[in-house]
Design an enzyme around this catalytic site. Structure first.
Site, mmCIF file in Angstrom:
data_model
loop_
_atom_site.group_PDB
_atom_site.id
_atom_site.type_symbol
_atom_site.label_atom_id
_atom_site.label_comp_id
_atom_site.label_asym_id
_atom_site.label_seq_id
_atom_site.Cartn_x
_atom_site.Cartn_y
_atom_site.Cartn_z
ATOM 1 N N LYS A 71 43.298 33.337 37.813
ATOM 2 C CA LYS A 71 43.666 34.751 37.624
ATOM 3 C C LYS A 71 44.531 35.300 38.760
ATOM 4 O O LYS A 71 45.448 36.077 38.525
ATOM 5 C CB LYS A 71 42.410 35.614 37.451
ATOM 6 C CG LYS A 71 41.712 35.400 36.107
ATOM 7 C CD LYS A 71 40.577 36.390 35.932
ATOM 8 C CE LYS A 71 39.819 36.157 34.645
ATOM 9 N NZ LYS A 71 38.769 37.145 34.404
ATOM 10 N N ASP A 107 40.160 43.293 31.626
ATOM 11 C CA ASP A 107 38.699 43.342 31.821
ATOM 12 C C ASP A 107 38.200 44.776 31.996
ATOM 13 O O ASP A 107 37.130 45.134 31.491
ATOM 14 C CB ASP A 107 38.292 42.513 33.045
ATOM 15 C CG ASP A 107 38.350 41.021 32.757
ATOM 16 O OD1 ASP A 107 38.265 40.638 31.574
ATOM 17 O OD2 ASP A 107 38.497 40.239 33.720
#
Ligand code: ATR
Length: 283
Positions: A71, A107
């Site tokens: 990420k 997220d």
């Protein structure tokens, strides 16, 4: 927006990705909306990420999701990111705009959408939240709560220095607190979120008494294997509003699908049932 005749493809890039439910989610939507496209697994080890990304467009991908351990590397690789990704310094969704690699971190929005769906009204009064953990997931969730105008956000983590660093980086109303303060903080909290791996299949248990929580509090666990963690069970046993991790898993997938395939998909009850059926119900 892609034309009707396009066959677009996307993927999940990570290691390991064998157990990822993302293909199941996106294949369900492709089928539901009658879109010609595909979503595959790309098992890419940490050292191989730069080489994989060098050929990402040439391999025909319209974009993809990024999971552990890439990420942060994905964030650095993007030529353009959303403000959320920039604050989180991590990207979980990639796409191209005029040939440029772009990134978002979904997220935070996924977490809020799950709370809105499973505990509607949770922020009618400005939230006072206890967040367990200080890793990447805690960062996304603390930021999301900050954006939604939470009054207090207390980070409680095994390694206090990580909570201090995260609070300093994201700023007020986020603050770090000690384990020993938990009973007092819980008694003032309208929301408790577990972002640690405690309670996950194969991981140690989360030992936390929910007795001090007010009866209107909501409890969220981002762990979704098992579907119903001990924390979620304990919340239900006290008749508190419980938000299991599957909601965030489903909602964080929405923006990527829209970017790659041109339709904003719905998190339907049927989708939830399909994914639930693929996850162990209890440890
Ligand atoms: P993620 O990106 O999924 O948040 P992470 O950055 O590795 O993953 O963070 C994992 C979180 O779970 C951390 O808050 C970690 O605490 P530390 O910062 O002290 O490592 C927490 N965690 C993991 N295992 C734990 C354990 N056995 N007891 C307490 N906390 C634990």
């Amino acid at each position: 927006m892609p034309s009707q005749n396009d066959t677009r493809k996307a993927c999940i890039i990570g290691f390991p990705v064998r157990h990822s439910r993302s293909p199941l989610i996106h294949e369900y939507w492709l089928d539901l909306y009658g879109i010609k496209g595909s979503y595959e697994r790309a098992e890419v080890r940490a050292g191989d990420f730069p080489g994989f990304m060098d050929h990402f467009a040439a391999l025909g991908f319209a974009g993809g999701n990024v999971t552990l351990p890439h990420k942060q590397a994905a964030f650095k690789r993007c030529l353009q990111t959303t403000e959320t990704a920039a604050r989180l310094k991590a990207v979980n969704t990639l796409w191209f705009e005029s040939g440029k690699l772009c990134g978002d971190n979904t997220d935070a929005a996924g977490f809020l959408a799950a709370l809105d769906q499973d505990a509607p009204g949770w922020d009618d009064v400005r939230a006072q939240a206890v967040v367990l953990g200080a890793g990447g997931a805690a960062r996304a969730i603390a930021y999301a709560l900050q954006l939604r105008g939470a009054a207090r956000i207390w980070l409680v983590n095994r390694t206090r220095a990580r909570a201090d660093a995260l609070a300093a980086d994201l700023g007020p109303p986020i603050e770090a607190a000690d384990d020993s303060a938990l009973p007092r903080l819980l008694s003032q909290a309208s929301l408790l979120v577990n972002t640690t791996s405690l309670g996950m299949l194969g991981q140690p248990r989360l030992h936390l008494g929910l007795d001090p929580l007010p009866e209107k509090a909501a409890v969220c666990d981002i762990v979704y294997v098992p579907l119903e963690t001990e924390l979620i069970k304990a919340a239900k046993a006290r008749a508190l509003r419980a938000v299991p991790g599957i909601g965030m898993l489903l909602h964080q997938a929405v923006p990527g699908f829209e970017r790659w395939f041109g339709v904003r998909p719905s998190v339907t009850k049927e989708l939830r049932s399909i994914i639930q059926a693929d996850i162990p119900a209890a440890v």
